[in-house]
Every structure is written in structure tokens, then in C-alpha cells.
Design a protein around this motif. Structure first.
Motif, PDB file in Angstrom:
ATOM      1  N   ALA A 143       0.841  -1.201   0.000  1.00  0.00           N
ATOM      2  CA  ALA A 143       0.000   0.000   0.000  1.00  0.00           C
ATOM      3  C   ALA A 143       0.873   1.247   0.000  1.00  0.00           C
ATOM      4  CB  ALA A 143      -0.922  -0.003   1.219  1.00  0.00           C
ATOM      5  N   GLY A 144       1.944   1.229   0.814  1.00  0.00           N
ATOM      6  CA  GLY A 144       2.856   2.366   0.843  1.00  0.00           C
ATOM      7  C   GLY A 144       3.553   2.579  -0.488  1.00  0.00           C
ATOM      8  N   THR A 145       3.970   1.488  -1.118  1.00  0.00           N
ATOM      9  CA  THR A 145       4.627   1.578  -2.419  1.00  0.00           C
ATOM     10  C   THR A 145       3.666   2.108  -3.474  1.00  0.00           C
ATOM     11  OG1 THR A 145       6.086  -0.279  -1.878  1.00  0.00           O
ATOM     12  CG2 THR A 145       5.821   0.265  -4.215  1.00  0.00           C
ATOM     13  N   TYR A 146       2.425   1.606  -3.448  1.00  0.00           N
ATOM     14  CA  TYR A 146       1.440   2.026  -4.452  1.00  0.00           C
ATOM     15  C   TYR A 146       1.179   3.535  -4.380  1.00  0.00           C
ATOM     16  CZ  TYR A 146      -2.893   3.002  -6.796  1.00  0.00           C
ATOM     17  OH  TYR A 146      -3.831   3.589  -7.601  1.00  0.00           O
ATOM     18  N   VAL A 147       0.896   4.053  -3.178  1.00  0.00           N
ATOM     19  CA  VAL A 147       0.564   5.476  -3.045  1.00  0.00           C
ATOM     20  C   VAL A 147       1.757   6.346  -3.424  1.00  0.00           C
ATOM     21  CG1 VAL A 147      -0.066   7.290  -1.403  1.00  0.00           C
ATOM     22  CG2 VAL A 147      -1.259   5.104  -1.355  1.00  0.00           C
ATOM     23  N   MET A 158       2.359  14.134   1.677  1.00  0.00           N
ATOM     24  CA  MET A 158       1.204  14.143   2.571  1.00  0.00           C
ATOM     25  C   MET A 158       0.390  12.867   2.401  1.00  0.00           C
ATOM     26  SD  MET A 158       1.120  16.482   4.762  1.00  0.00           S
ATOM     27  CE  MET A 158      -0.473  15.992   5.412  1.00  0.00           C
ATOM     28  N   GLY A 159       0.439  12.292   1.202  1.00  0.00           N
ATOM     29  CA  GLY A 159      -0.250  11.023   0.982  1.00  0.00           C
ATOM     30  C   GLY A 159       0.256   9.947   1.926  1.00  0.00           C
ATOM     31  N   ALA A 160       1.567   9.959   2.207  1.00  0.00           N
ATOM     32  CA  ALA A 160       2.143   8.989   3.145  1.00  0.00           C
ATOM     33  C   ALA A 160       1.563   9.175   4.539  1.00  0.00           C
ATOM     34  CB  ALA A 160       3.663   9.141   3.184  1.00  0.00           C
ATOM     35  N   LEU A 363       6.946   7.637   3.751  1.00  0.00           N
ATOM     36  CA  LEU A 363       7.399   8.761   2.941  1.00  0.00           C
ATOM     37  C   LEU A 363       8.850   8.572   2.503  1.00  0.00           C
ATOM     38  CD1 LEU A 363       6.887  12.460   4.085  1.00  0.00           C
ATOM     39  CD2 LEU A 363       9.029  11.707   3.094  1.00  0.00           C
ATOM     40  N   TRP A 364       9.683   8.082   3.426  1.00  0.00           N
ATOM     41  CA  TRP A 364      11.140   8.063   3.268  1.00  0.00           C
ATOM     42  C   TRP A 364      11.649   6.844   2.499  1.00  0.00           C
ATOM     43  CZ3 TRP A 364      14.867   8.107   8.116  1.00  0.00           C
ATOM     44  CH2 TRP A 364      16.114   8.597   7.732  1.00  0.00           C
TER      45      TRP A 364
END
Length: 437
Positions: A143-147, A158-160, A363-364
Motif C-alpha cells: 500500500a505504501g509503495t502504491y501510493v 502528505m499522501g504517506a 514517505l522516506w
């Protein structure tokens, strides 16, 4: 009358890249997955005592507080080991795409959470929680990779933060369900609710478009199909940042999970000490969990602007110091006060805020790896810490058993953040850099 700065801010906001339907649907699918992820993870902490009270005698063990505590630690460690093995989803996502594999992870943790409601003994419950852990860990990374890949560069930071709030909204949802469904229908009903994410996985699979970045990487680097992305994150280019990121995530996992997972038990003990009956103490644990979740959501939203202003490394240092102090004070001080319930819950809100440090990794981490290995790196770094978390959890269980207290063993985990503070300078500072292709 608006100032020049006000007009500049308004102009900046007005020129934000608009999100298309697929990006919006994909975000809400990922966010819902993270929400149900958090709900699933915390359901176990909330129903631990009633579930093991019923299942231990069926497994040949007396349901004493000591046995419940030890069995709970072992089962939670199995869950963390399953989560640790979830790094297998990363190479699959780098090979076959983000959306298909993301849907598969959601489906996996939903099915096995639902099956936990059918457990006849602790062994079956342990197996189902292990398999659910494999799915949950993969969903977080993908999910983190996709966004990160799907959202425009001017919105993804901010999406993160927005995405990470879903996990703790899940904590709040689990607390609300325990307050209502759990209190009325018992622990098996709580696990059955975990089947709902199956619907989310179907939506993700059918409605969400694959990220352009992944599709471009596939067209430009077709040889990647025959190259191990897991091996690539340990080559000369990425080895140091992979190891450093994994260590920092391990620190975050040990601290937050130690505090959050044992928080309901601590609140129940303090509420009972304050004169509440078993029913009211359980409800107080749900309220405390909700407050913890609200604090963490606020922390997640506050983090991206801070990271943009002072940088990734300094932001993580601030959050790590806050976590160390709040865990030590909550479990090492407030837990032992004669009337410690109120100060303990107040410190939980602070602990929750700084627990938002996980938003920084969403984010990072994507900023540190190129598209062809991003999902693998994200999955590996967020999963490997679970193995160490499982070991620490065994240690906590043993200390609780030997010391006959919950507070001090949990307070000791705050030391992990001091280790994290020493490691942070070794990580790359990516403030101001765009997501690499």
C-alpha cells in the motif's frame, strides 16, 4: 487583507496536481486495507484474555493469569514471525505489479482472521494468526509503495501521512467493535468481522489501475524479470541504506508494539485497581485504545510537514525521543502510581502521537530505492524487524512471568529508541528529492 505570503500559499494550493479517479480509488483501497490491517492486528490484543481463557483448557492447560500471559506472548510472537515472512510479497509486486499483489495480501489476512473465529484450541489459533501475519505485513509495504508511485510528486508526501492514519484508525475501529460487538457477542464475533477486507481486495483488483512508474520500469528494464530484486537491495548501491532502514524500523516496531499491544492489559489492571468491575475495565481499555489511536493519527498528519521543513532524519529523531520518554513514563512511572489510571491514559495519547513515526517510513523508504526494487526494499525493511520483535516479545513474556509485573518489562523497551537515535545519522537525507524512477 491577504498578505503576499497568504497569496503565495493559496497559489501553491491551487496549483496542486489534481488526482484522477484511479488514484483516488487506489488510495482509498490502500487506506481501507491499512485500516482493516490495524483493526485485525489489534483485535488480538483486545480479545487475548477471553480467547485464551476458553482455549487453554481445551488444549490441556489451566487458564491461570501466568499461562494466559505466556501463551499470549507465544501466539503474538508467531504472528510477528508470519509478518516477518511477508517480505515474500515484495519481489512478487516488483515482478507482477502493485495492485494484483496488494489485493492478494488483503485477501490473505482477511481469510485467516475470519478462520481464527473457528479455532478449537490454542494451536489452531496460533496457526491462523501466523498466516494472517503474512498477509498483513505485505499489505503495509505494498500500500505504501502504491501510493508513493501513483500519487503526483507534489502530493505523495502528505499522501504517506494520510495513508498511515488508516492503520491507527483500525485501532480505533477495533476498540469500538470490542466496546460493542465484542462485549455483546464475544471474541469469536470479533474475528469474524475481520472477513470484511475480502470486499476491499476485490475492489482493489477490479477498480485500481497499475502505477505508471511500475509499467514504465517494466518496459524499460525487461531483464528485471530474470533478476532477483531481493539480491539487488543488497548490492553495493543499496546495501547500507537497506540495513540502516531495517534497523530503524526494527526499533520502531519493538517500541510501538510493546507499548500498544500490552496497553489494554495494563489499562484493565489499572481500572480494576481503581475499583471497576471486569466489564467496565474492559470498556475502559477500549476507550484508552481509542485515545491512543486518535493521538497517533494526529502524529501521522503532523509528520510530513515537519519532515519537509527540518528533514527526514531530524524528524525521526524527534519522534524517537518522544516514544522513549512516553513509554518509560507510562509503564515505568504512571503504571505504579496509587491512582495511575488517568495519568497512564494521558501518557498513552502522547505515546500515540509519537507512534506516528511510522508515517515517515512510508514517505522516506520509497525515496531511497528505484522503482524496479522499491516494493522488495519496502517489504524487506518493514518485515525483518518482526523477527526481532518476536524475540523481544518472548523476552517480555518471560520477564512478566518472572517479575510478576507488566510495567517494568515494557518500560525497558524504551532503550531501543536510544539505539535508533545512534543509527539515524547513517541514513540518507532525501529532503527535497523526487521519487527515483
Amino acid at each position: 487583507m491577504p498578505t503576499t505570503l497568504d497569496r503565495q500559499i493559496s497559489a501553491t494550493r491551487a496549483t496542486k496536481t489534481p488526482l484522477n479517479r484511479s488514484q483516488i480509488t487506489g488510495f482509498w483501497g490502500a487506506w481501507a486495507g491499512w485500516t482493516l490491517d490495524g483493526m485485525d492486528s489489534f483485535i488480538y490484543a483486545l480479545v487475548l484474555a477471553p480467547a485464551l481463557t476458553e482455549l487453554l483448557p481445551r488444549s490441556g492447560y489451566e487458564a491461570t493469569p501466568a499461562n494466559i500471559g505466556l501463551a499470549g506472548s507465544i501466539l503474538f510472537a508467531l504472528f510477528l514471525v508470519g509478518w516477518g515472512l511477508s517480505f515474500i510479497w515484495g519481489p512478487l509486486a516488483d515482478r507482477f505489479g502493485r495492485t494484483k499483489v496488494l489485493a492478494a495480501t488483503i485477501f490473505t489476512f482477511a481469510i485467516f482472521t475470519g478462520l481464527a473465529a473457528t479455532a478449537h484450541n490454542v494451536w489452531e489459533l496460533g496457526f491462523y494468526r501466523f498466516c494472517a501475519g503474512v498477509g498483513i505485513g505485505g499489505e503495509w509495504a505494498l500500500a505504501g509503495t502504491y501510493v508513493a508511485e501513483a500519487w503526483p510528486e507534489d502530493r505523495r508526501k502528505m499522501g504517506a501521512g494520510y495513508l498511515q492514519t488508516g492503520y491507527y484508525a483500525g485501532f480505533f475501529l477495533a476498540a469500538a467493535l470490542n466496546y460493542t460487538i465484542g462485549a455483546a457477542f464475544g471474541w469469536r464475533a470479533m474475528f469474524l468481522v475481520g472477513l470484511f477486507p475480502v470486499v476491499v481486495s476485490i475492489v482493489v483488483l477490479l477498480r485500481v489501475k497499475e502505477t505508471d512508474k511500475w509499467e514504465r520500469a517494466e518496459s524499460v528494464h525487461p531483464h528485471v524479470k530474470h533478476e532477483s530484486s531481493l539480491k539487488a537491495i543488497f548490492n553495493a548501491q543499496y546495501r547500507k541504506r537497506t540495513i540502516v532502514a531495517a534497523v530503524l524500523l526494527t526499533v520502531a516496531i519493538i517500541g510501538l508494539w510493546a507499548g500498544a499491544v500490552y496497553e489494554p492489559s495494563a489499562v484493565v489492571q489499572l481500572a480494576t485497581k481503581a475499583g471497576m468491575d471486569k466489564h467496565d475495565a474492559a470498556r475502559m481499555a477500549s476507550i484508552a485504545t481509542g485515545l491512543l489511536s486518535i493521538g497517533t493519527i494526529v502524529g501521522c498528519l503532523a509528520l510530513p510537514p515537519m519532515a519537509e521543513k527540518i528533514g527526514r532524519r531530524k524528524t525521526l529523531a524527534v519522534y524517537f525521543v518522544g516514544m522513549a520518554a512516553s513509554i518509560a513514563l507510562a509503564f515505568g512511572w504512571a503504571f505504579y502510581l496509587p491512582n495511575g489510571l488517568v495519568p497512564f491514559i494521558a501518557l498513552l495519547v502522547v505515546l500515540g502521537f509519537f507512534g506516528g513515526n511510522f508515517a515517515l517510513f512510508s514517505l522516506w523508504l520509497p525515496e531511497q530505492f528505484e522503482t524496479r526494487v522499491r516494493a522488495t526494499a519496502f517489504a524487506f525493511c518493514t518485515s525483518v524487524g518482526r523477527f526481532f520483535g518476536a524475540i523481544v516479545n518472548f523476552g517480555i513474556g518471560a520477564m512478566v512471568l518472572n517479575m510478576k509485573t507488566l510495567g517494568v518489562p515494557i518500560a525497558i523497551t524504551s532503550i531501543a529508541f536510544l539505539i535508533g537515535l545512534a543509527v539515524i545519522p547513517l541514513a540518507p537525507e532525501t529532503k527535497g528529492q523526487e521519487l527515483p524512477n
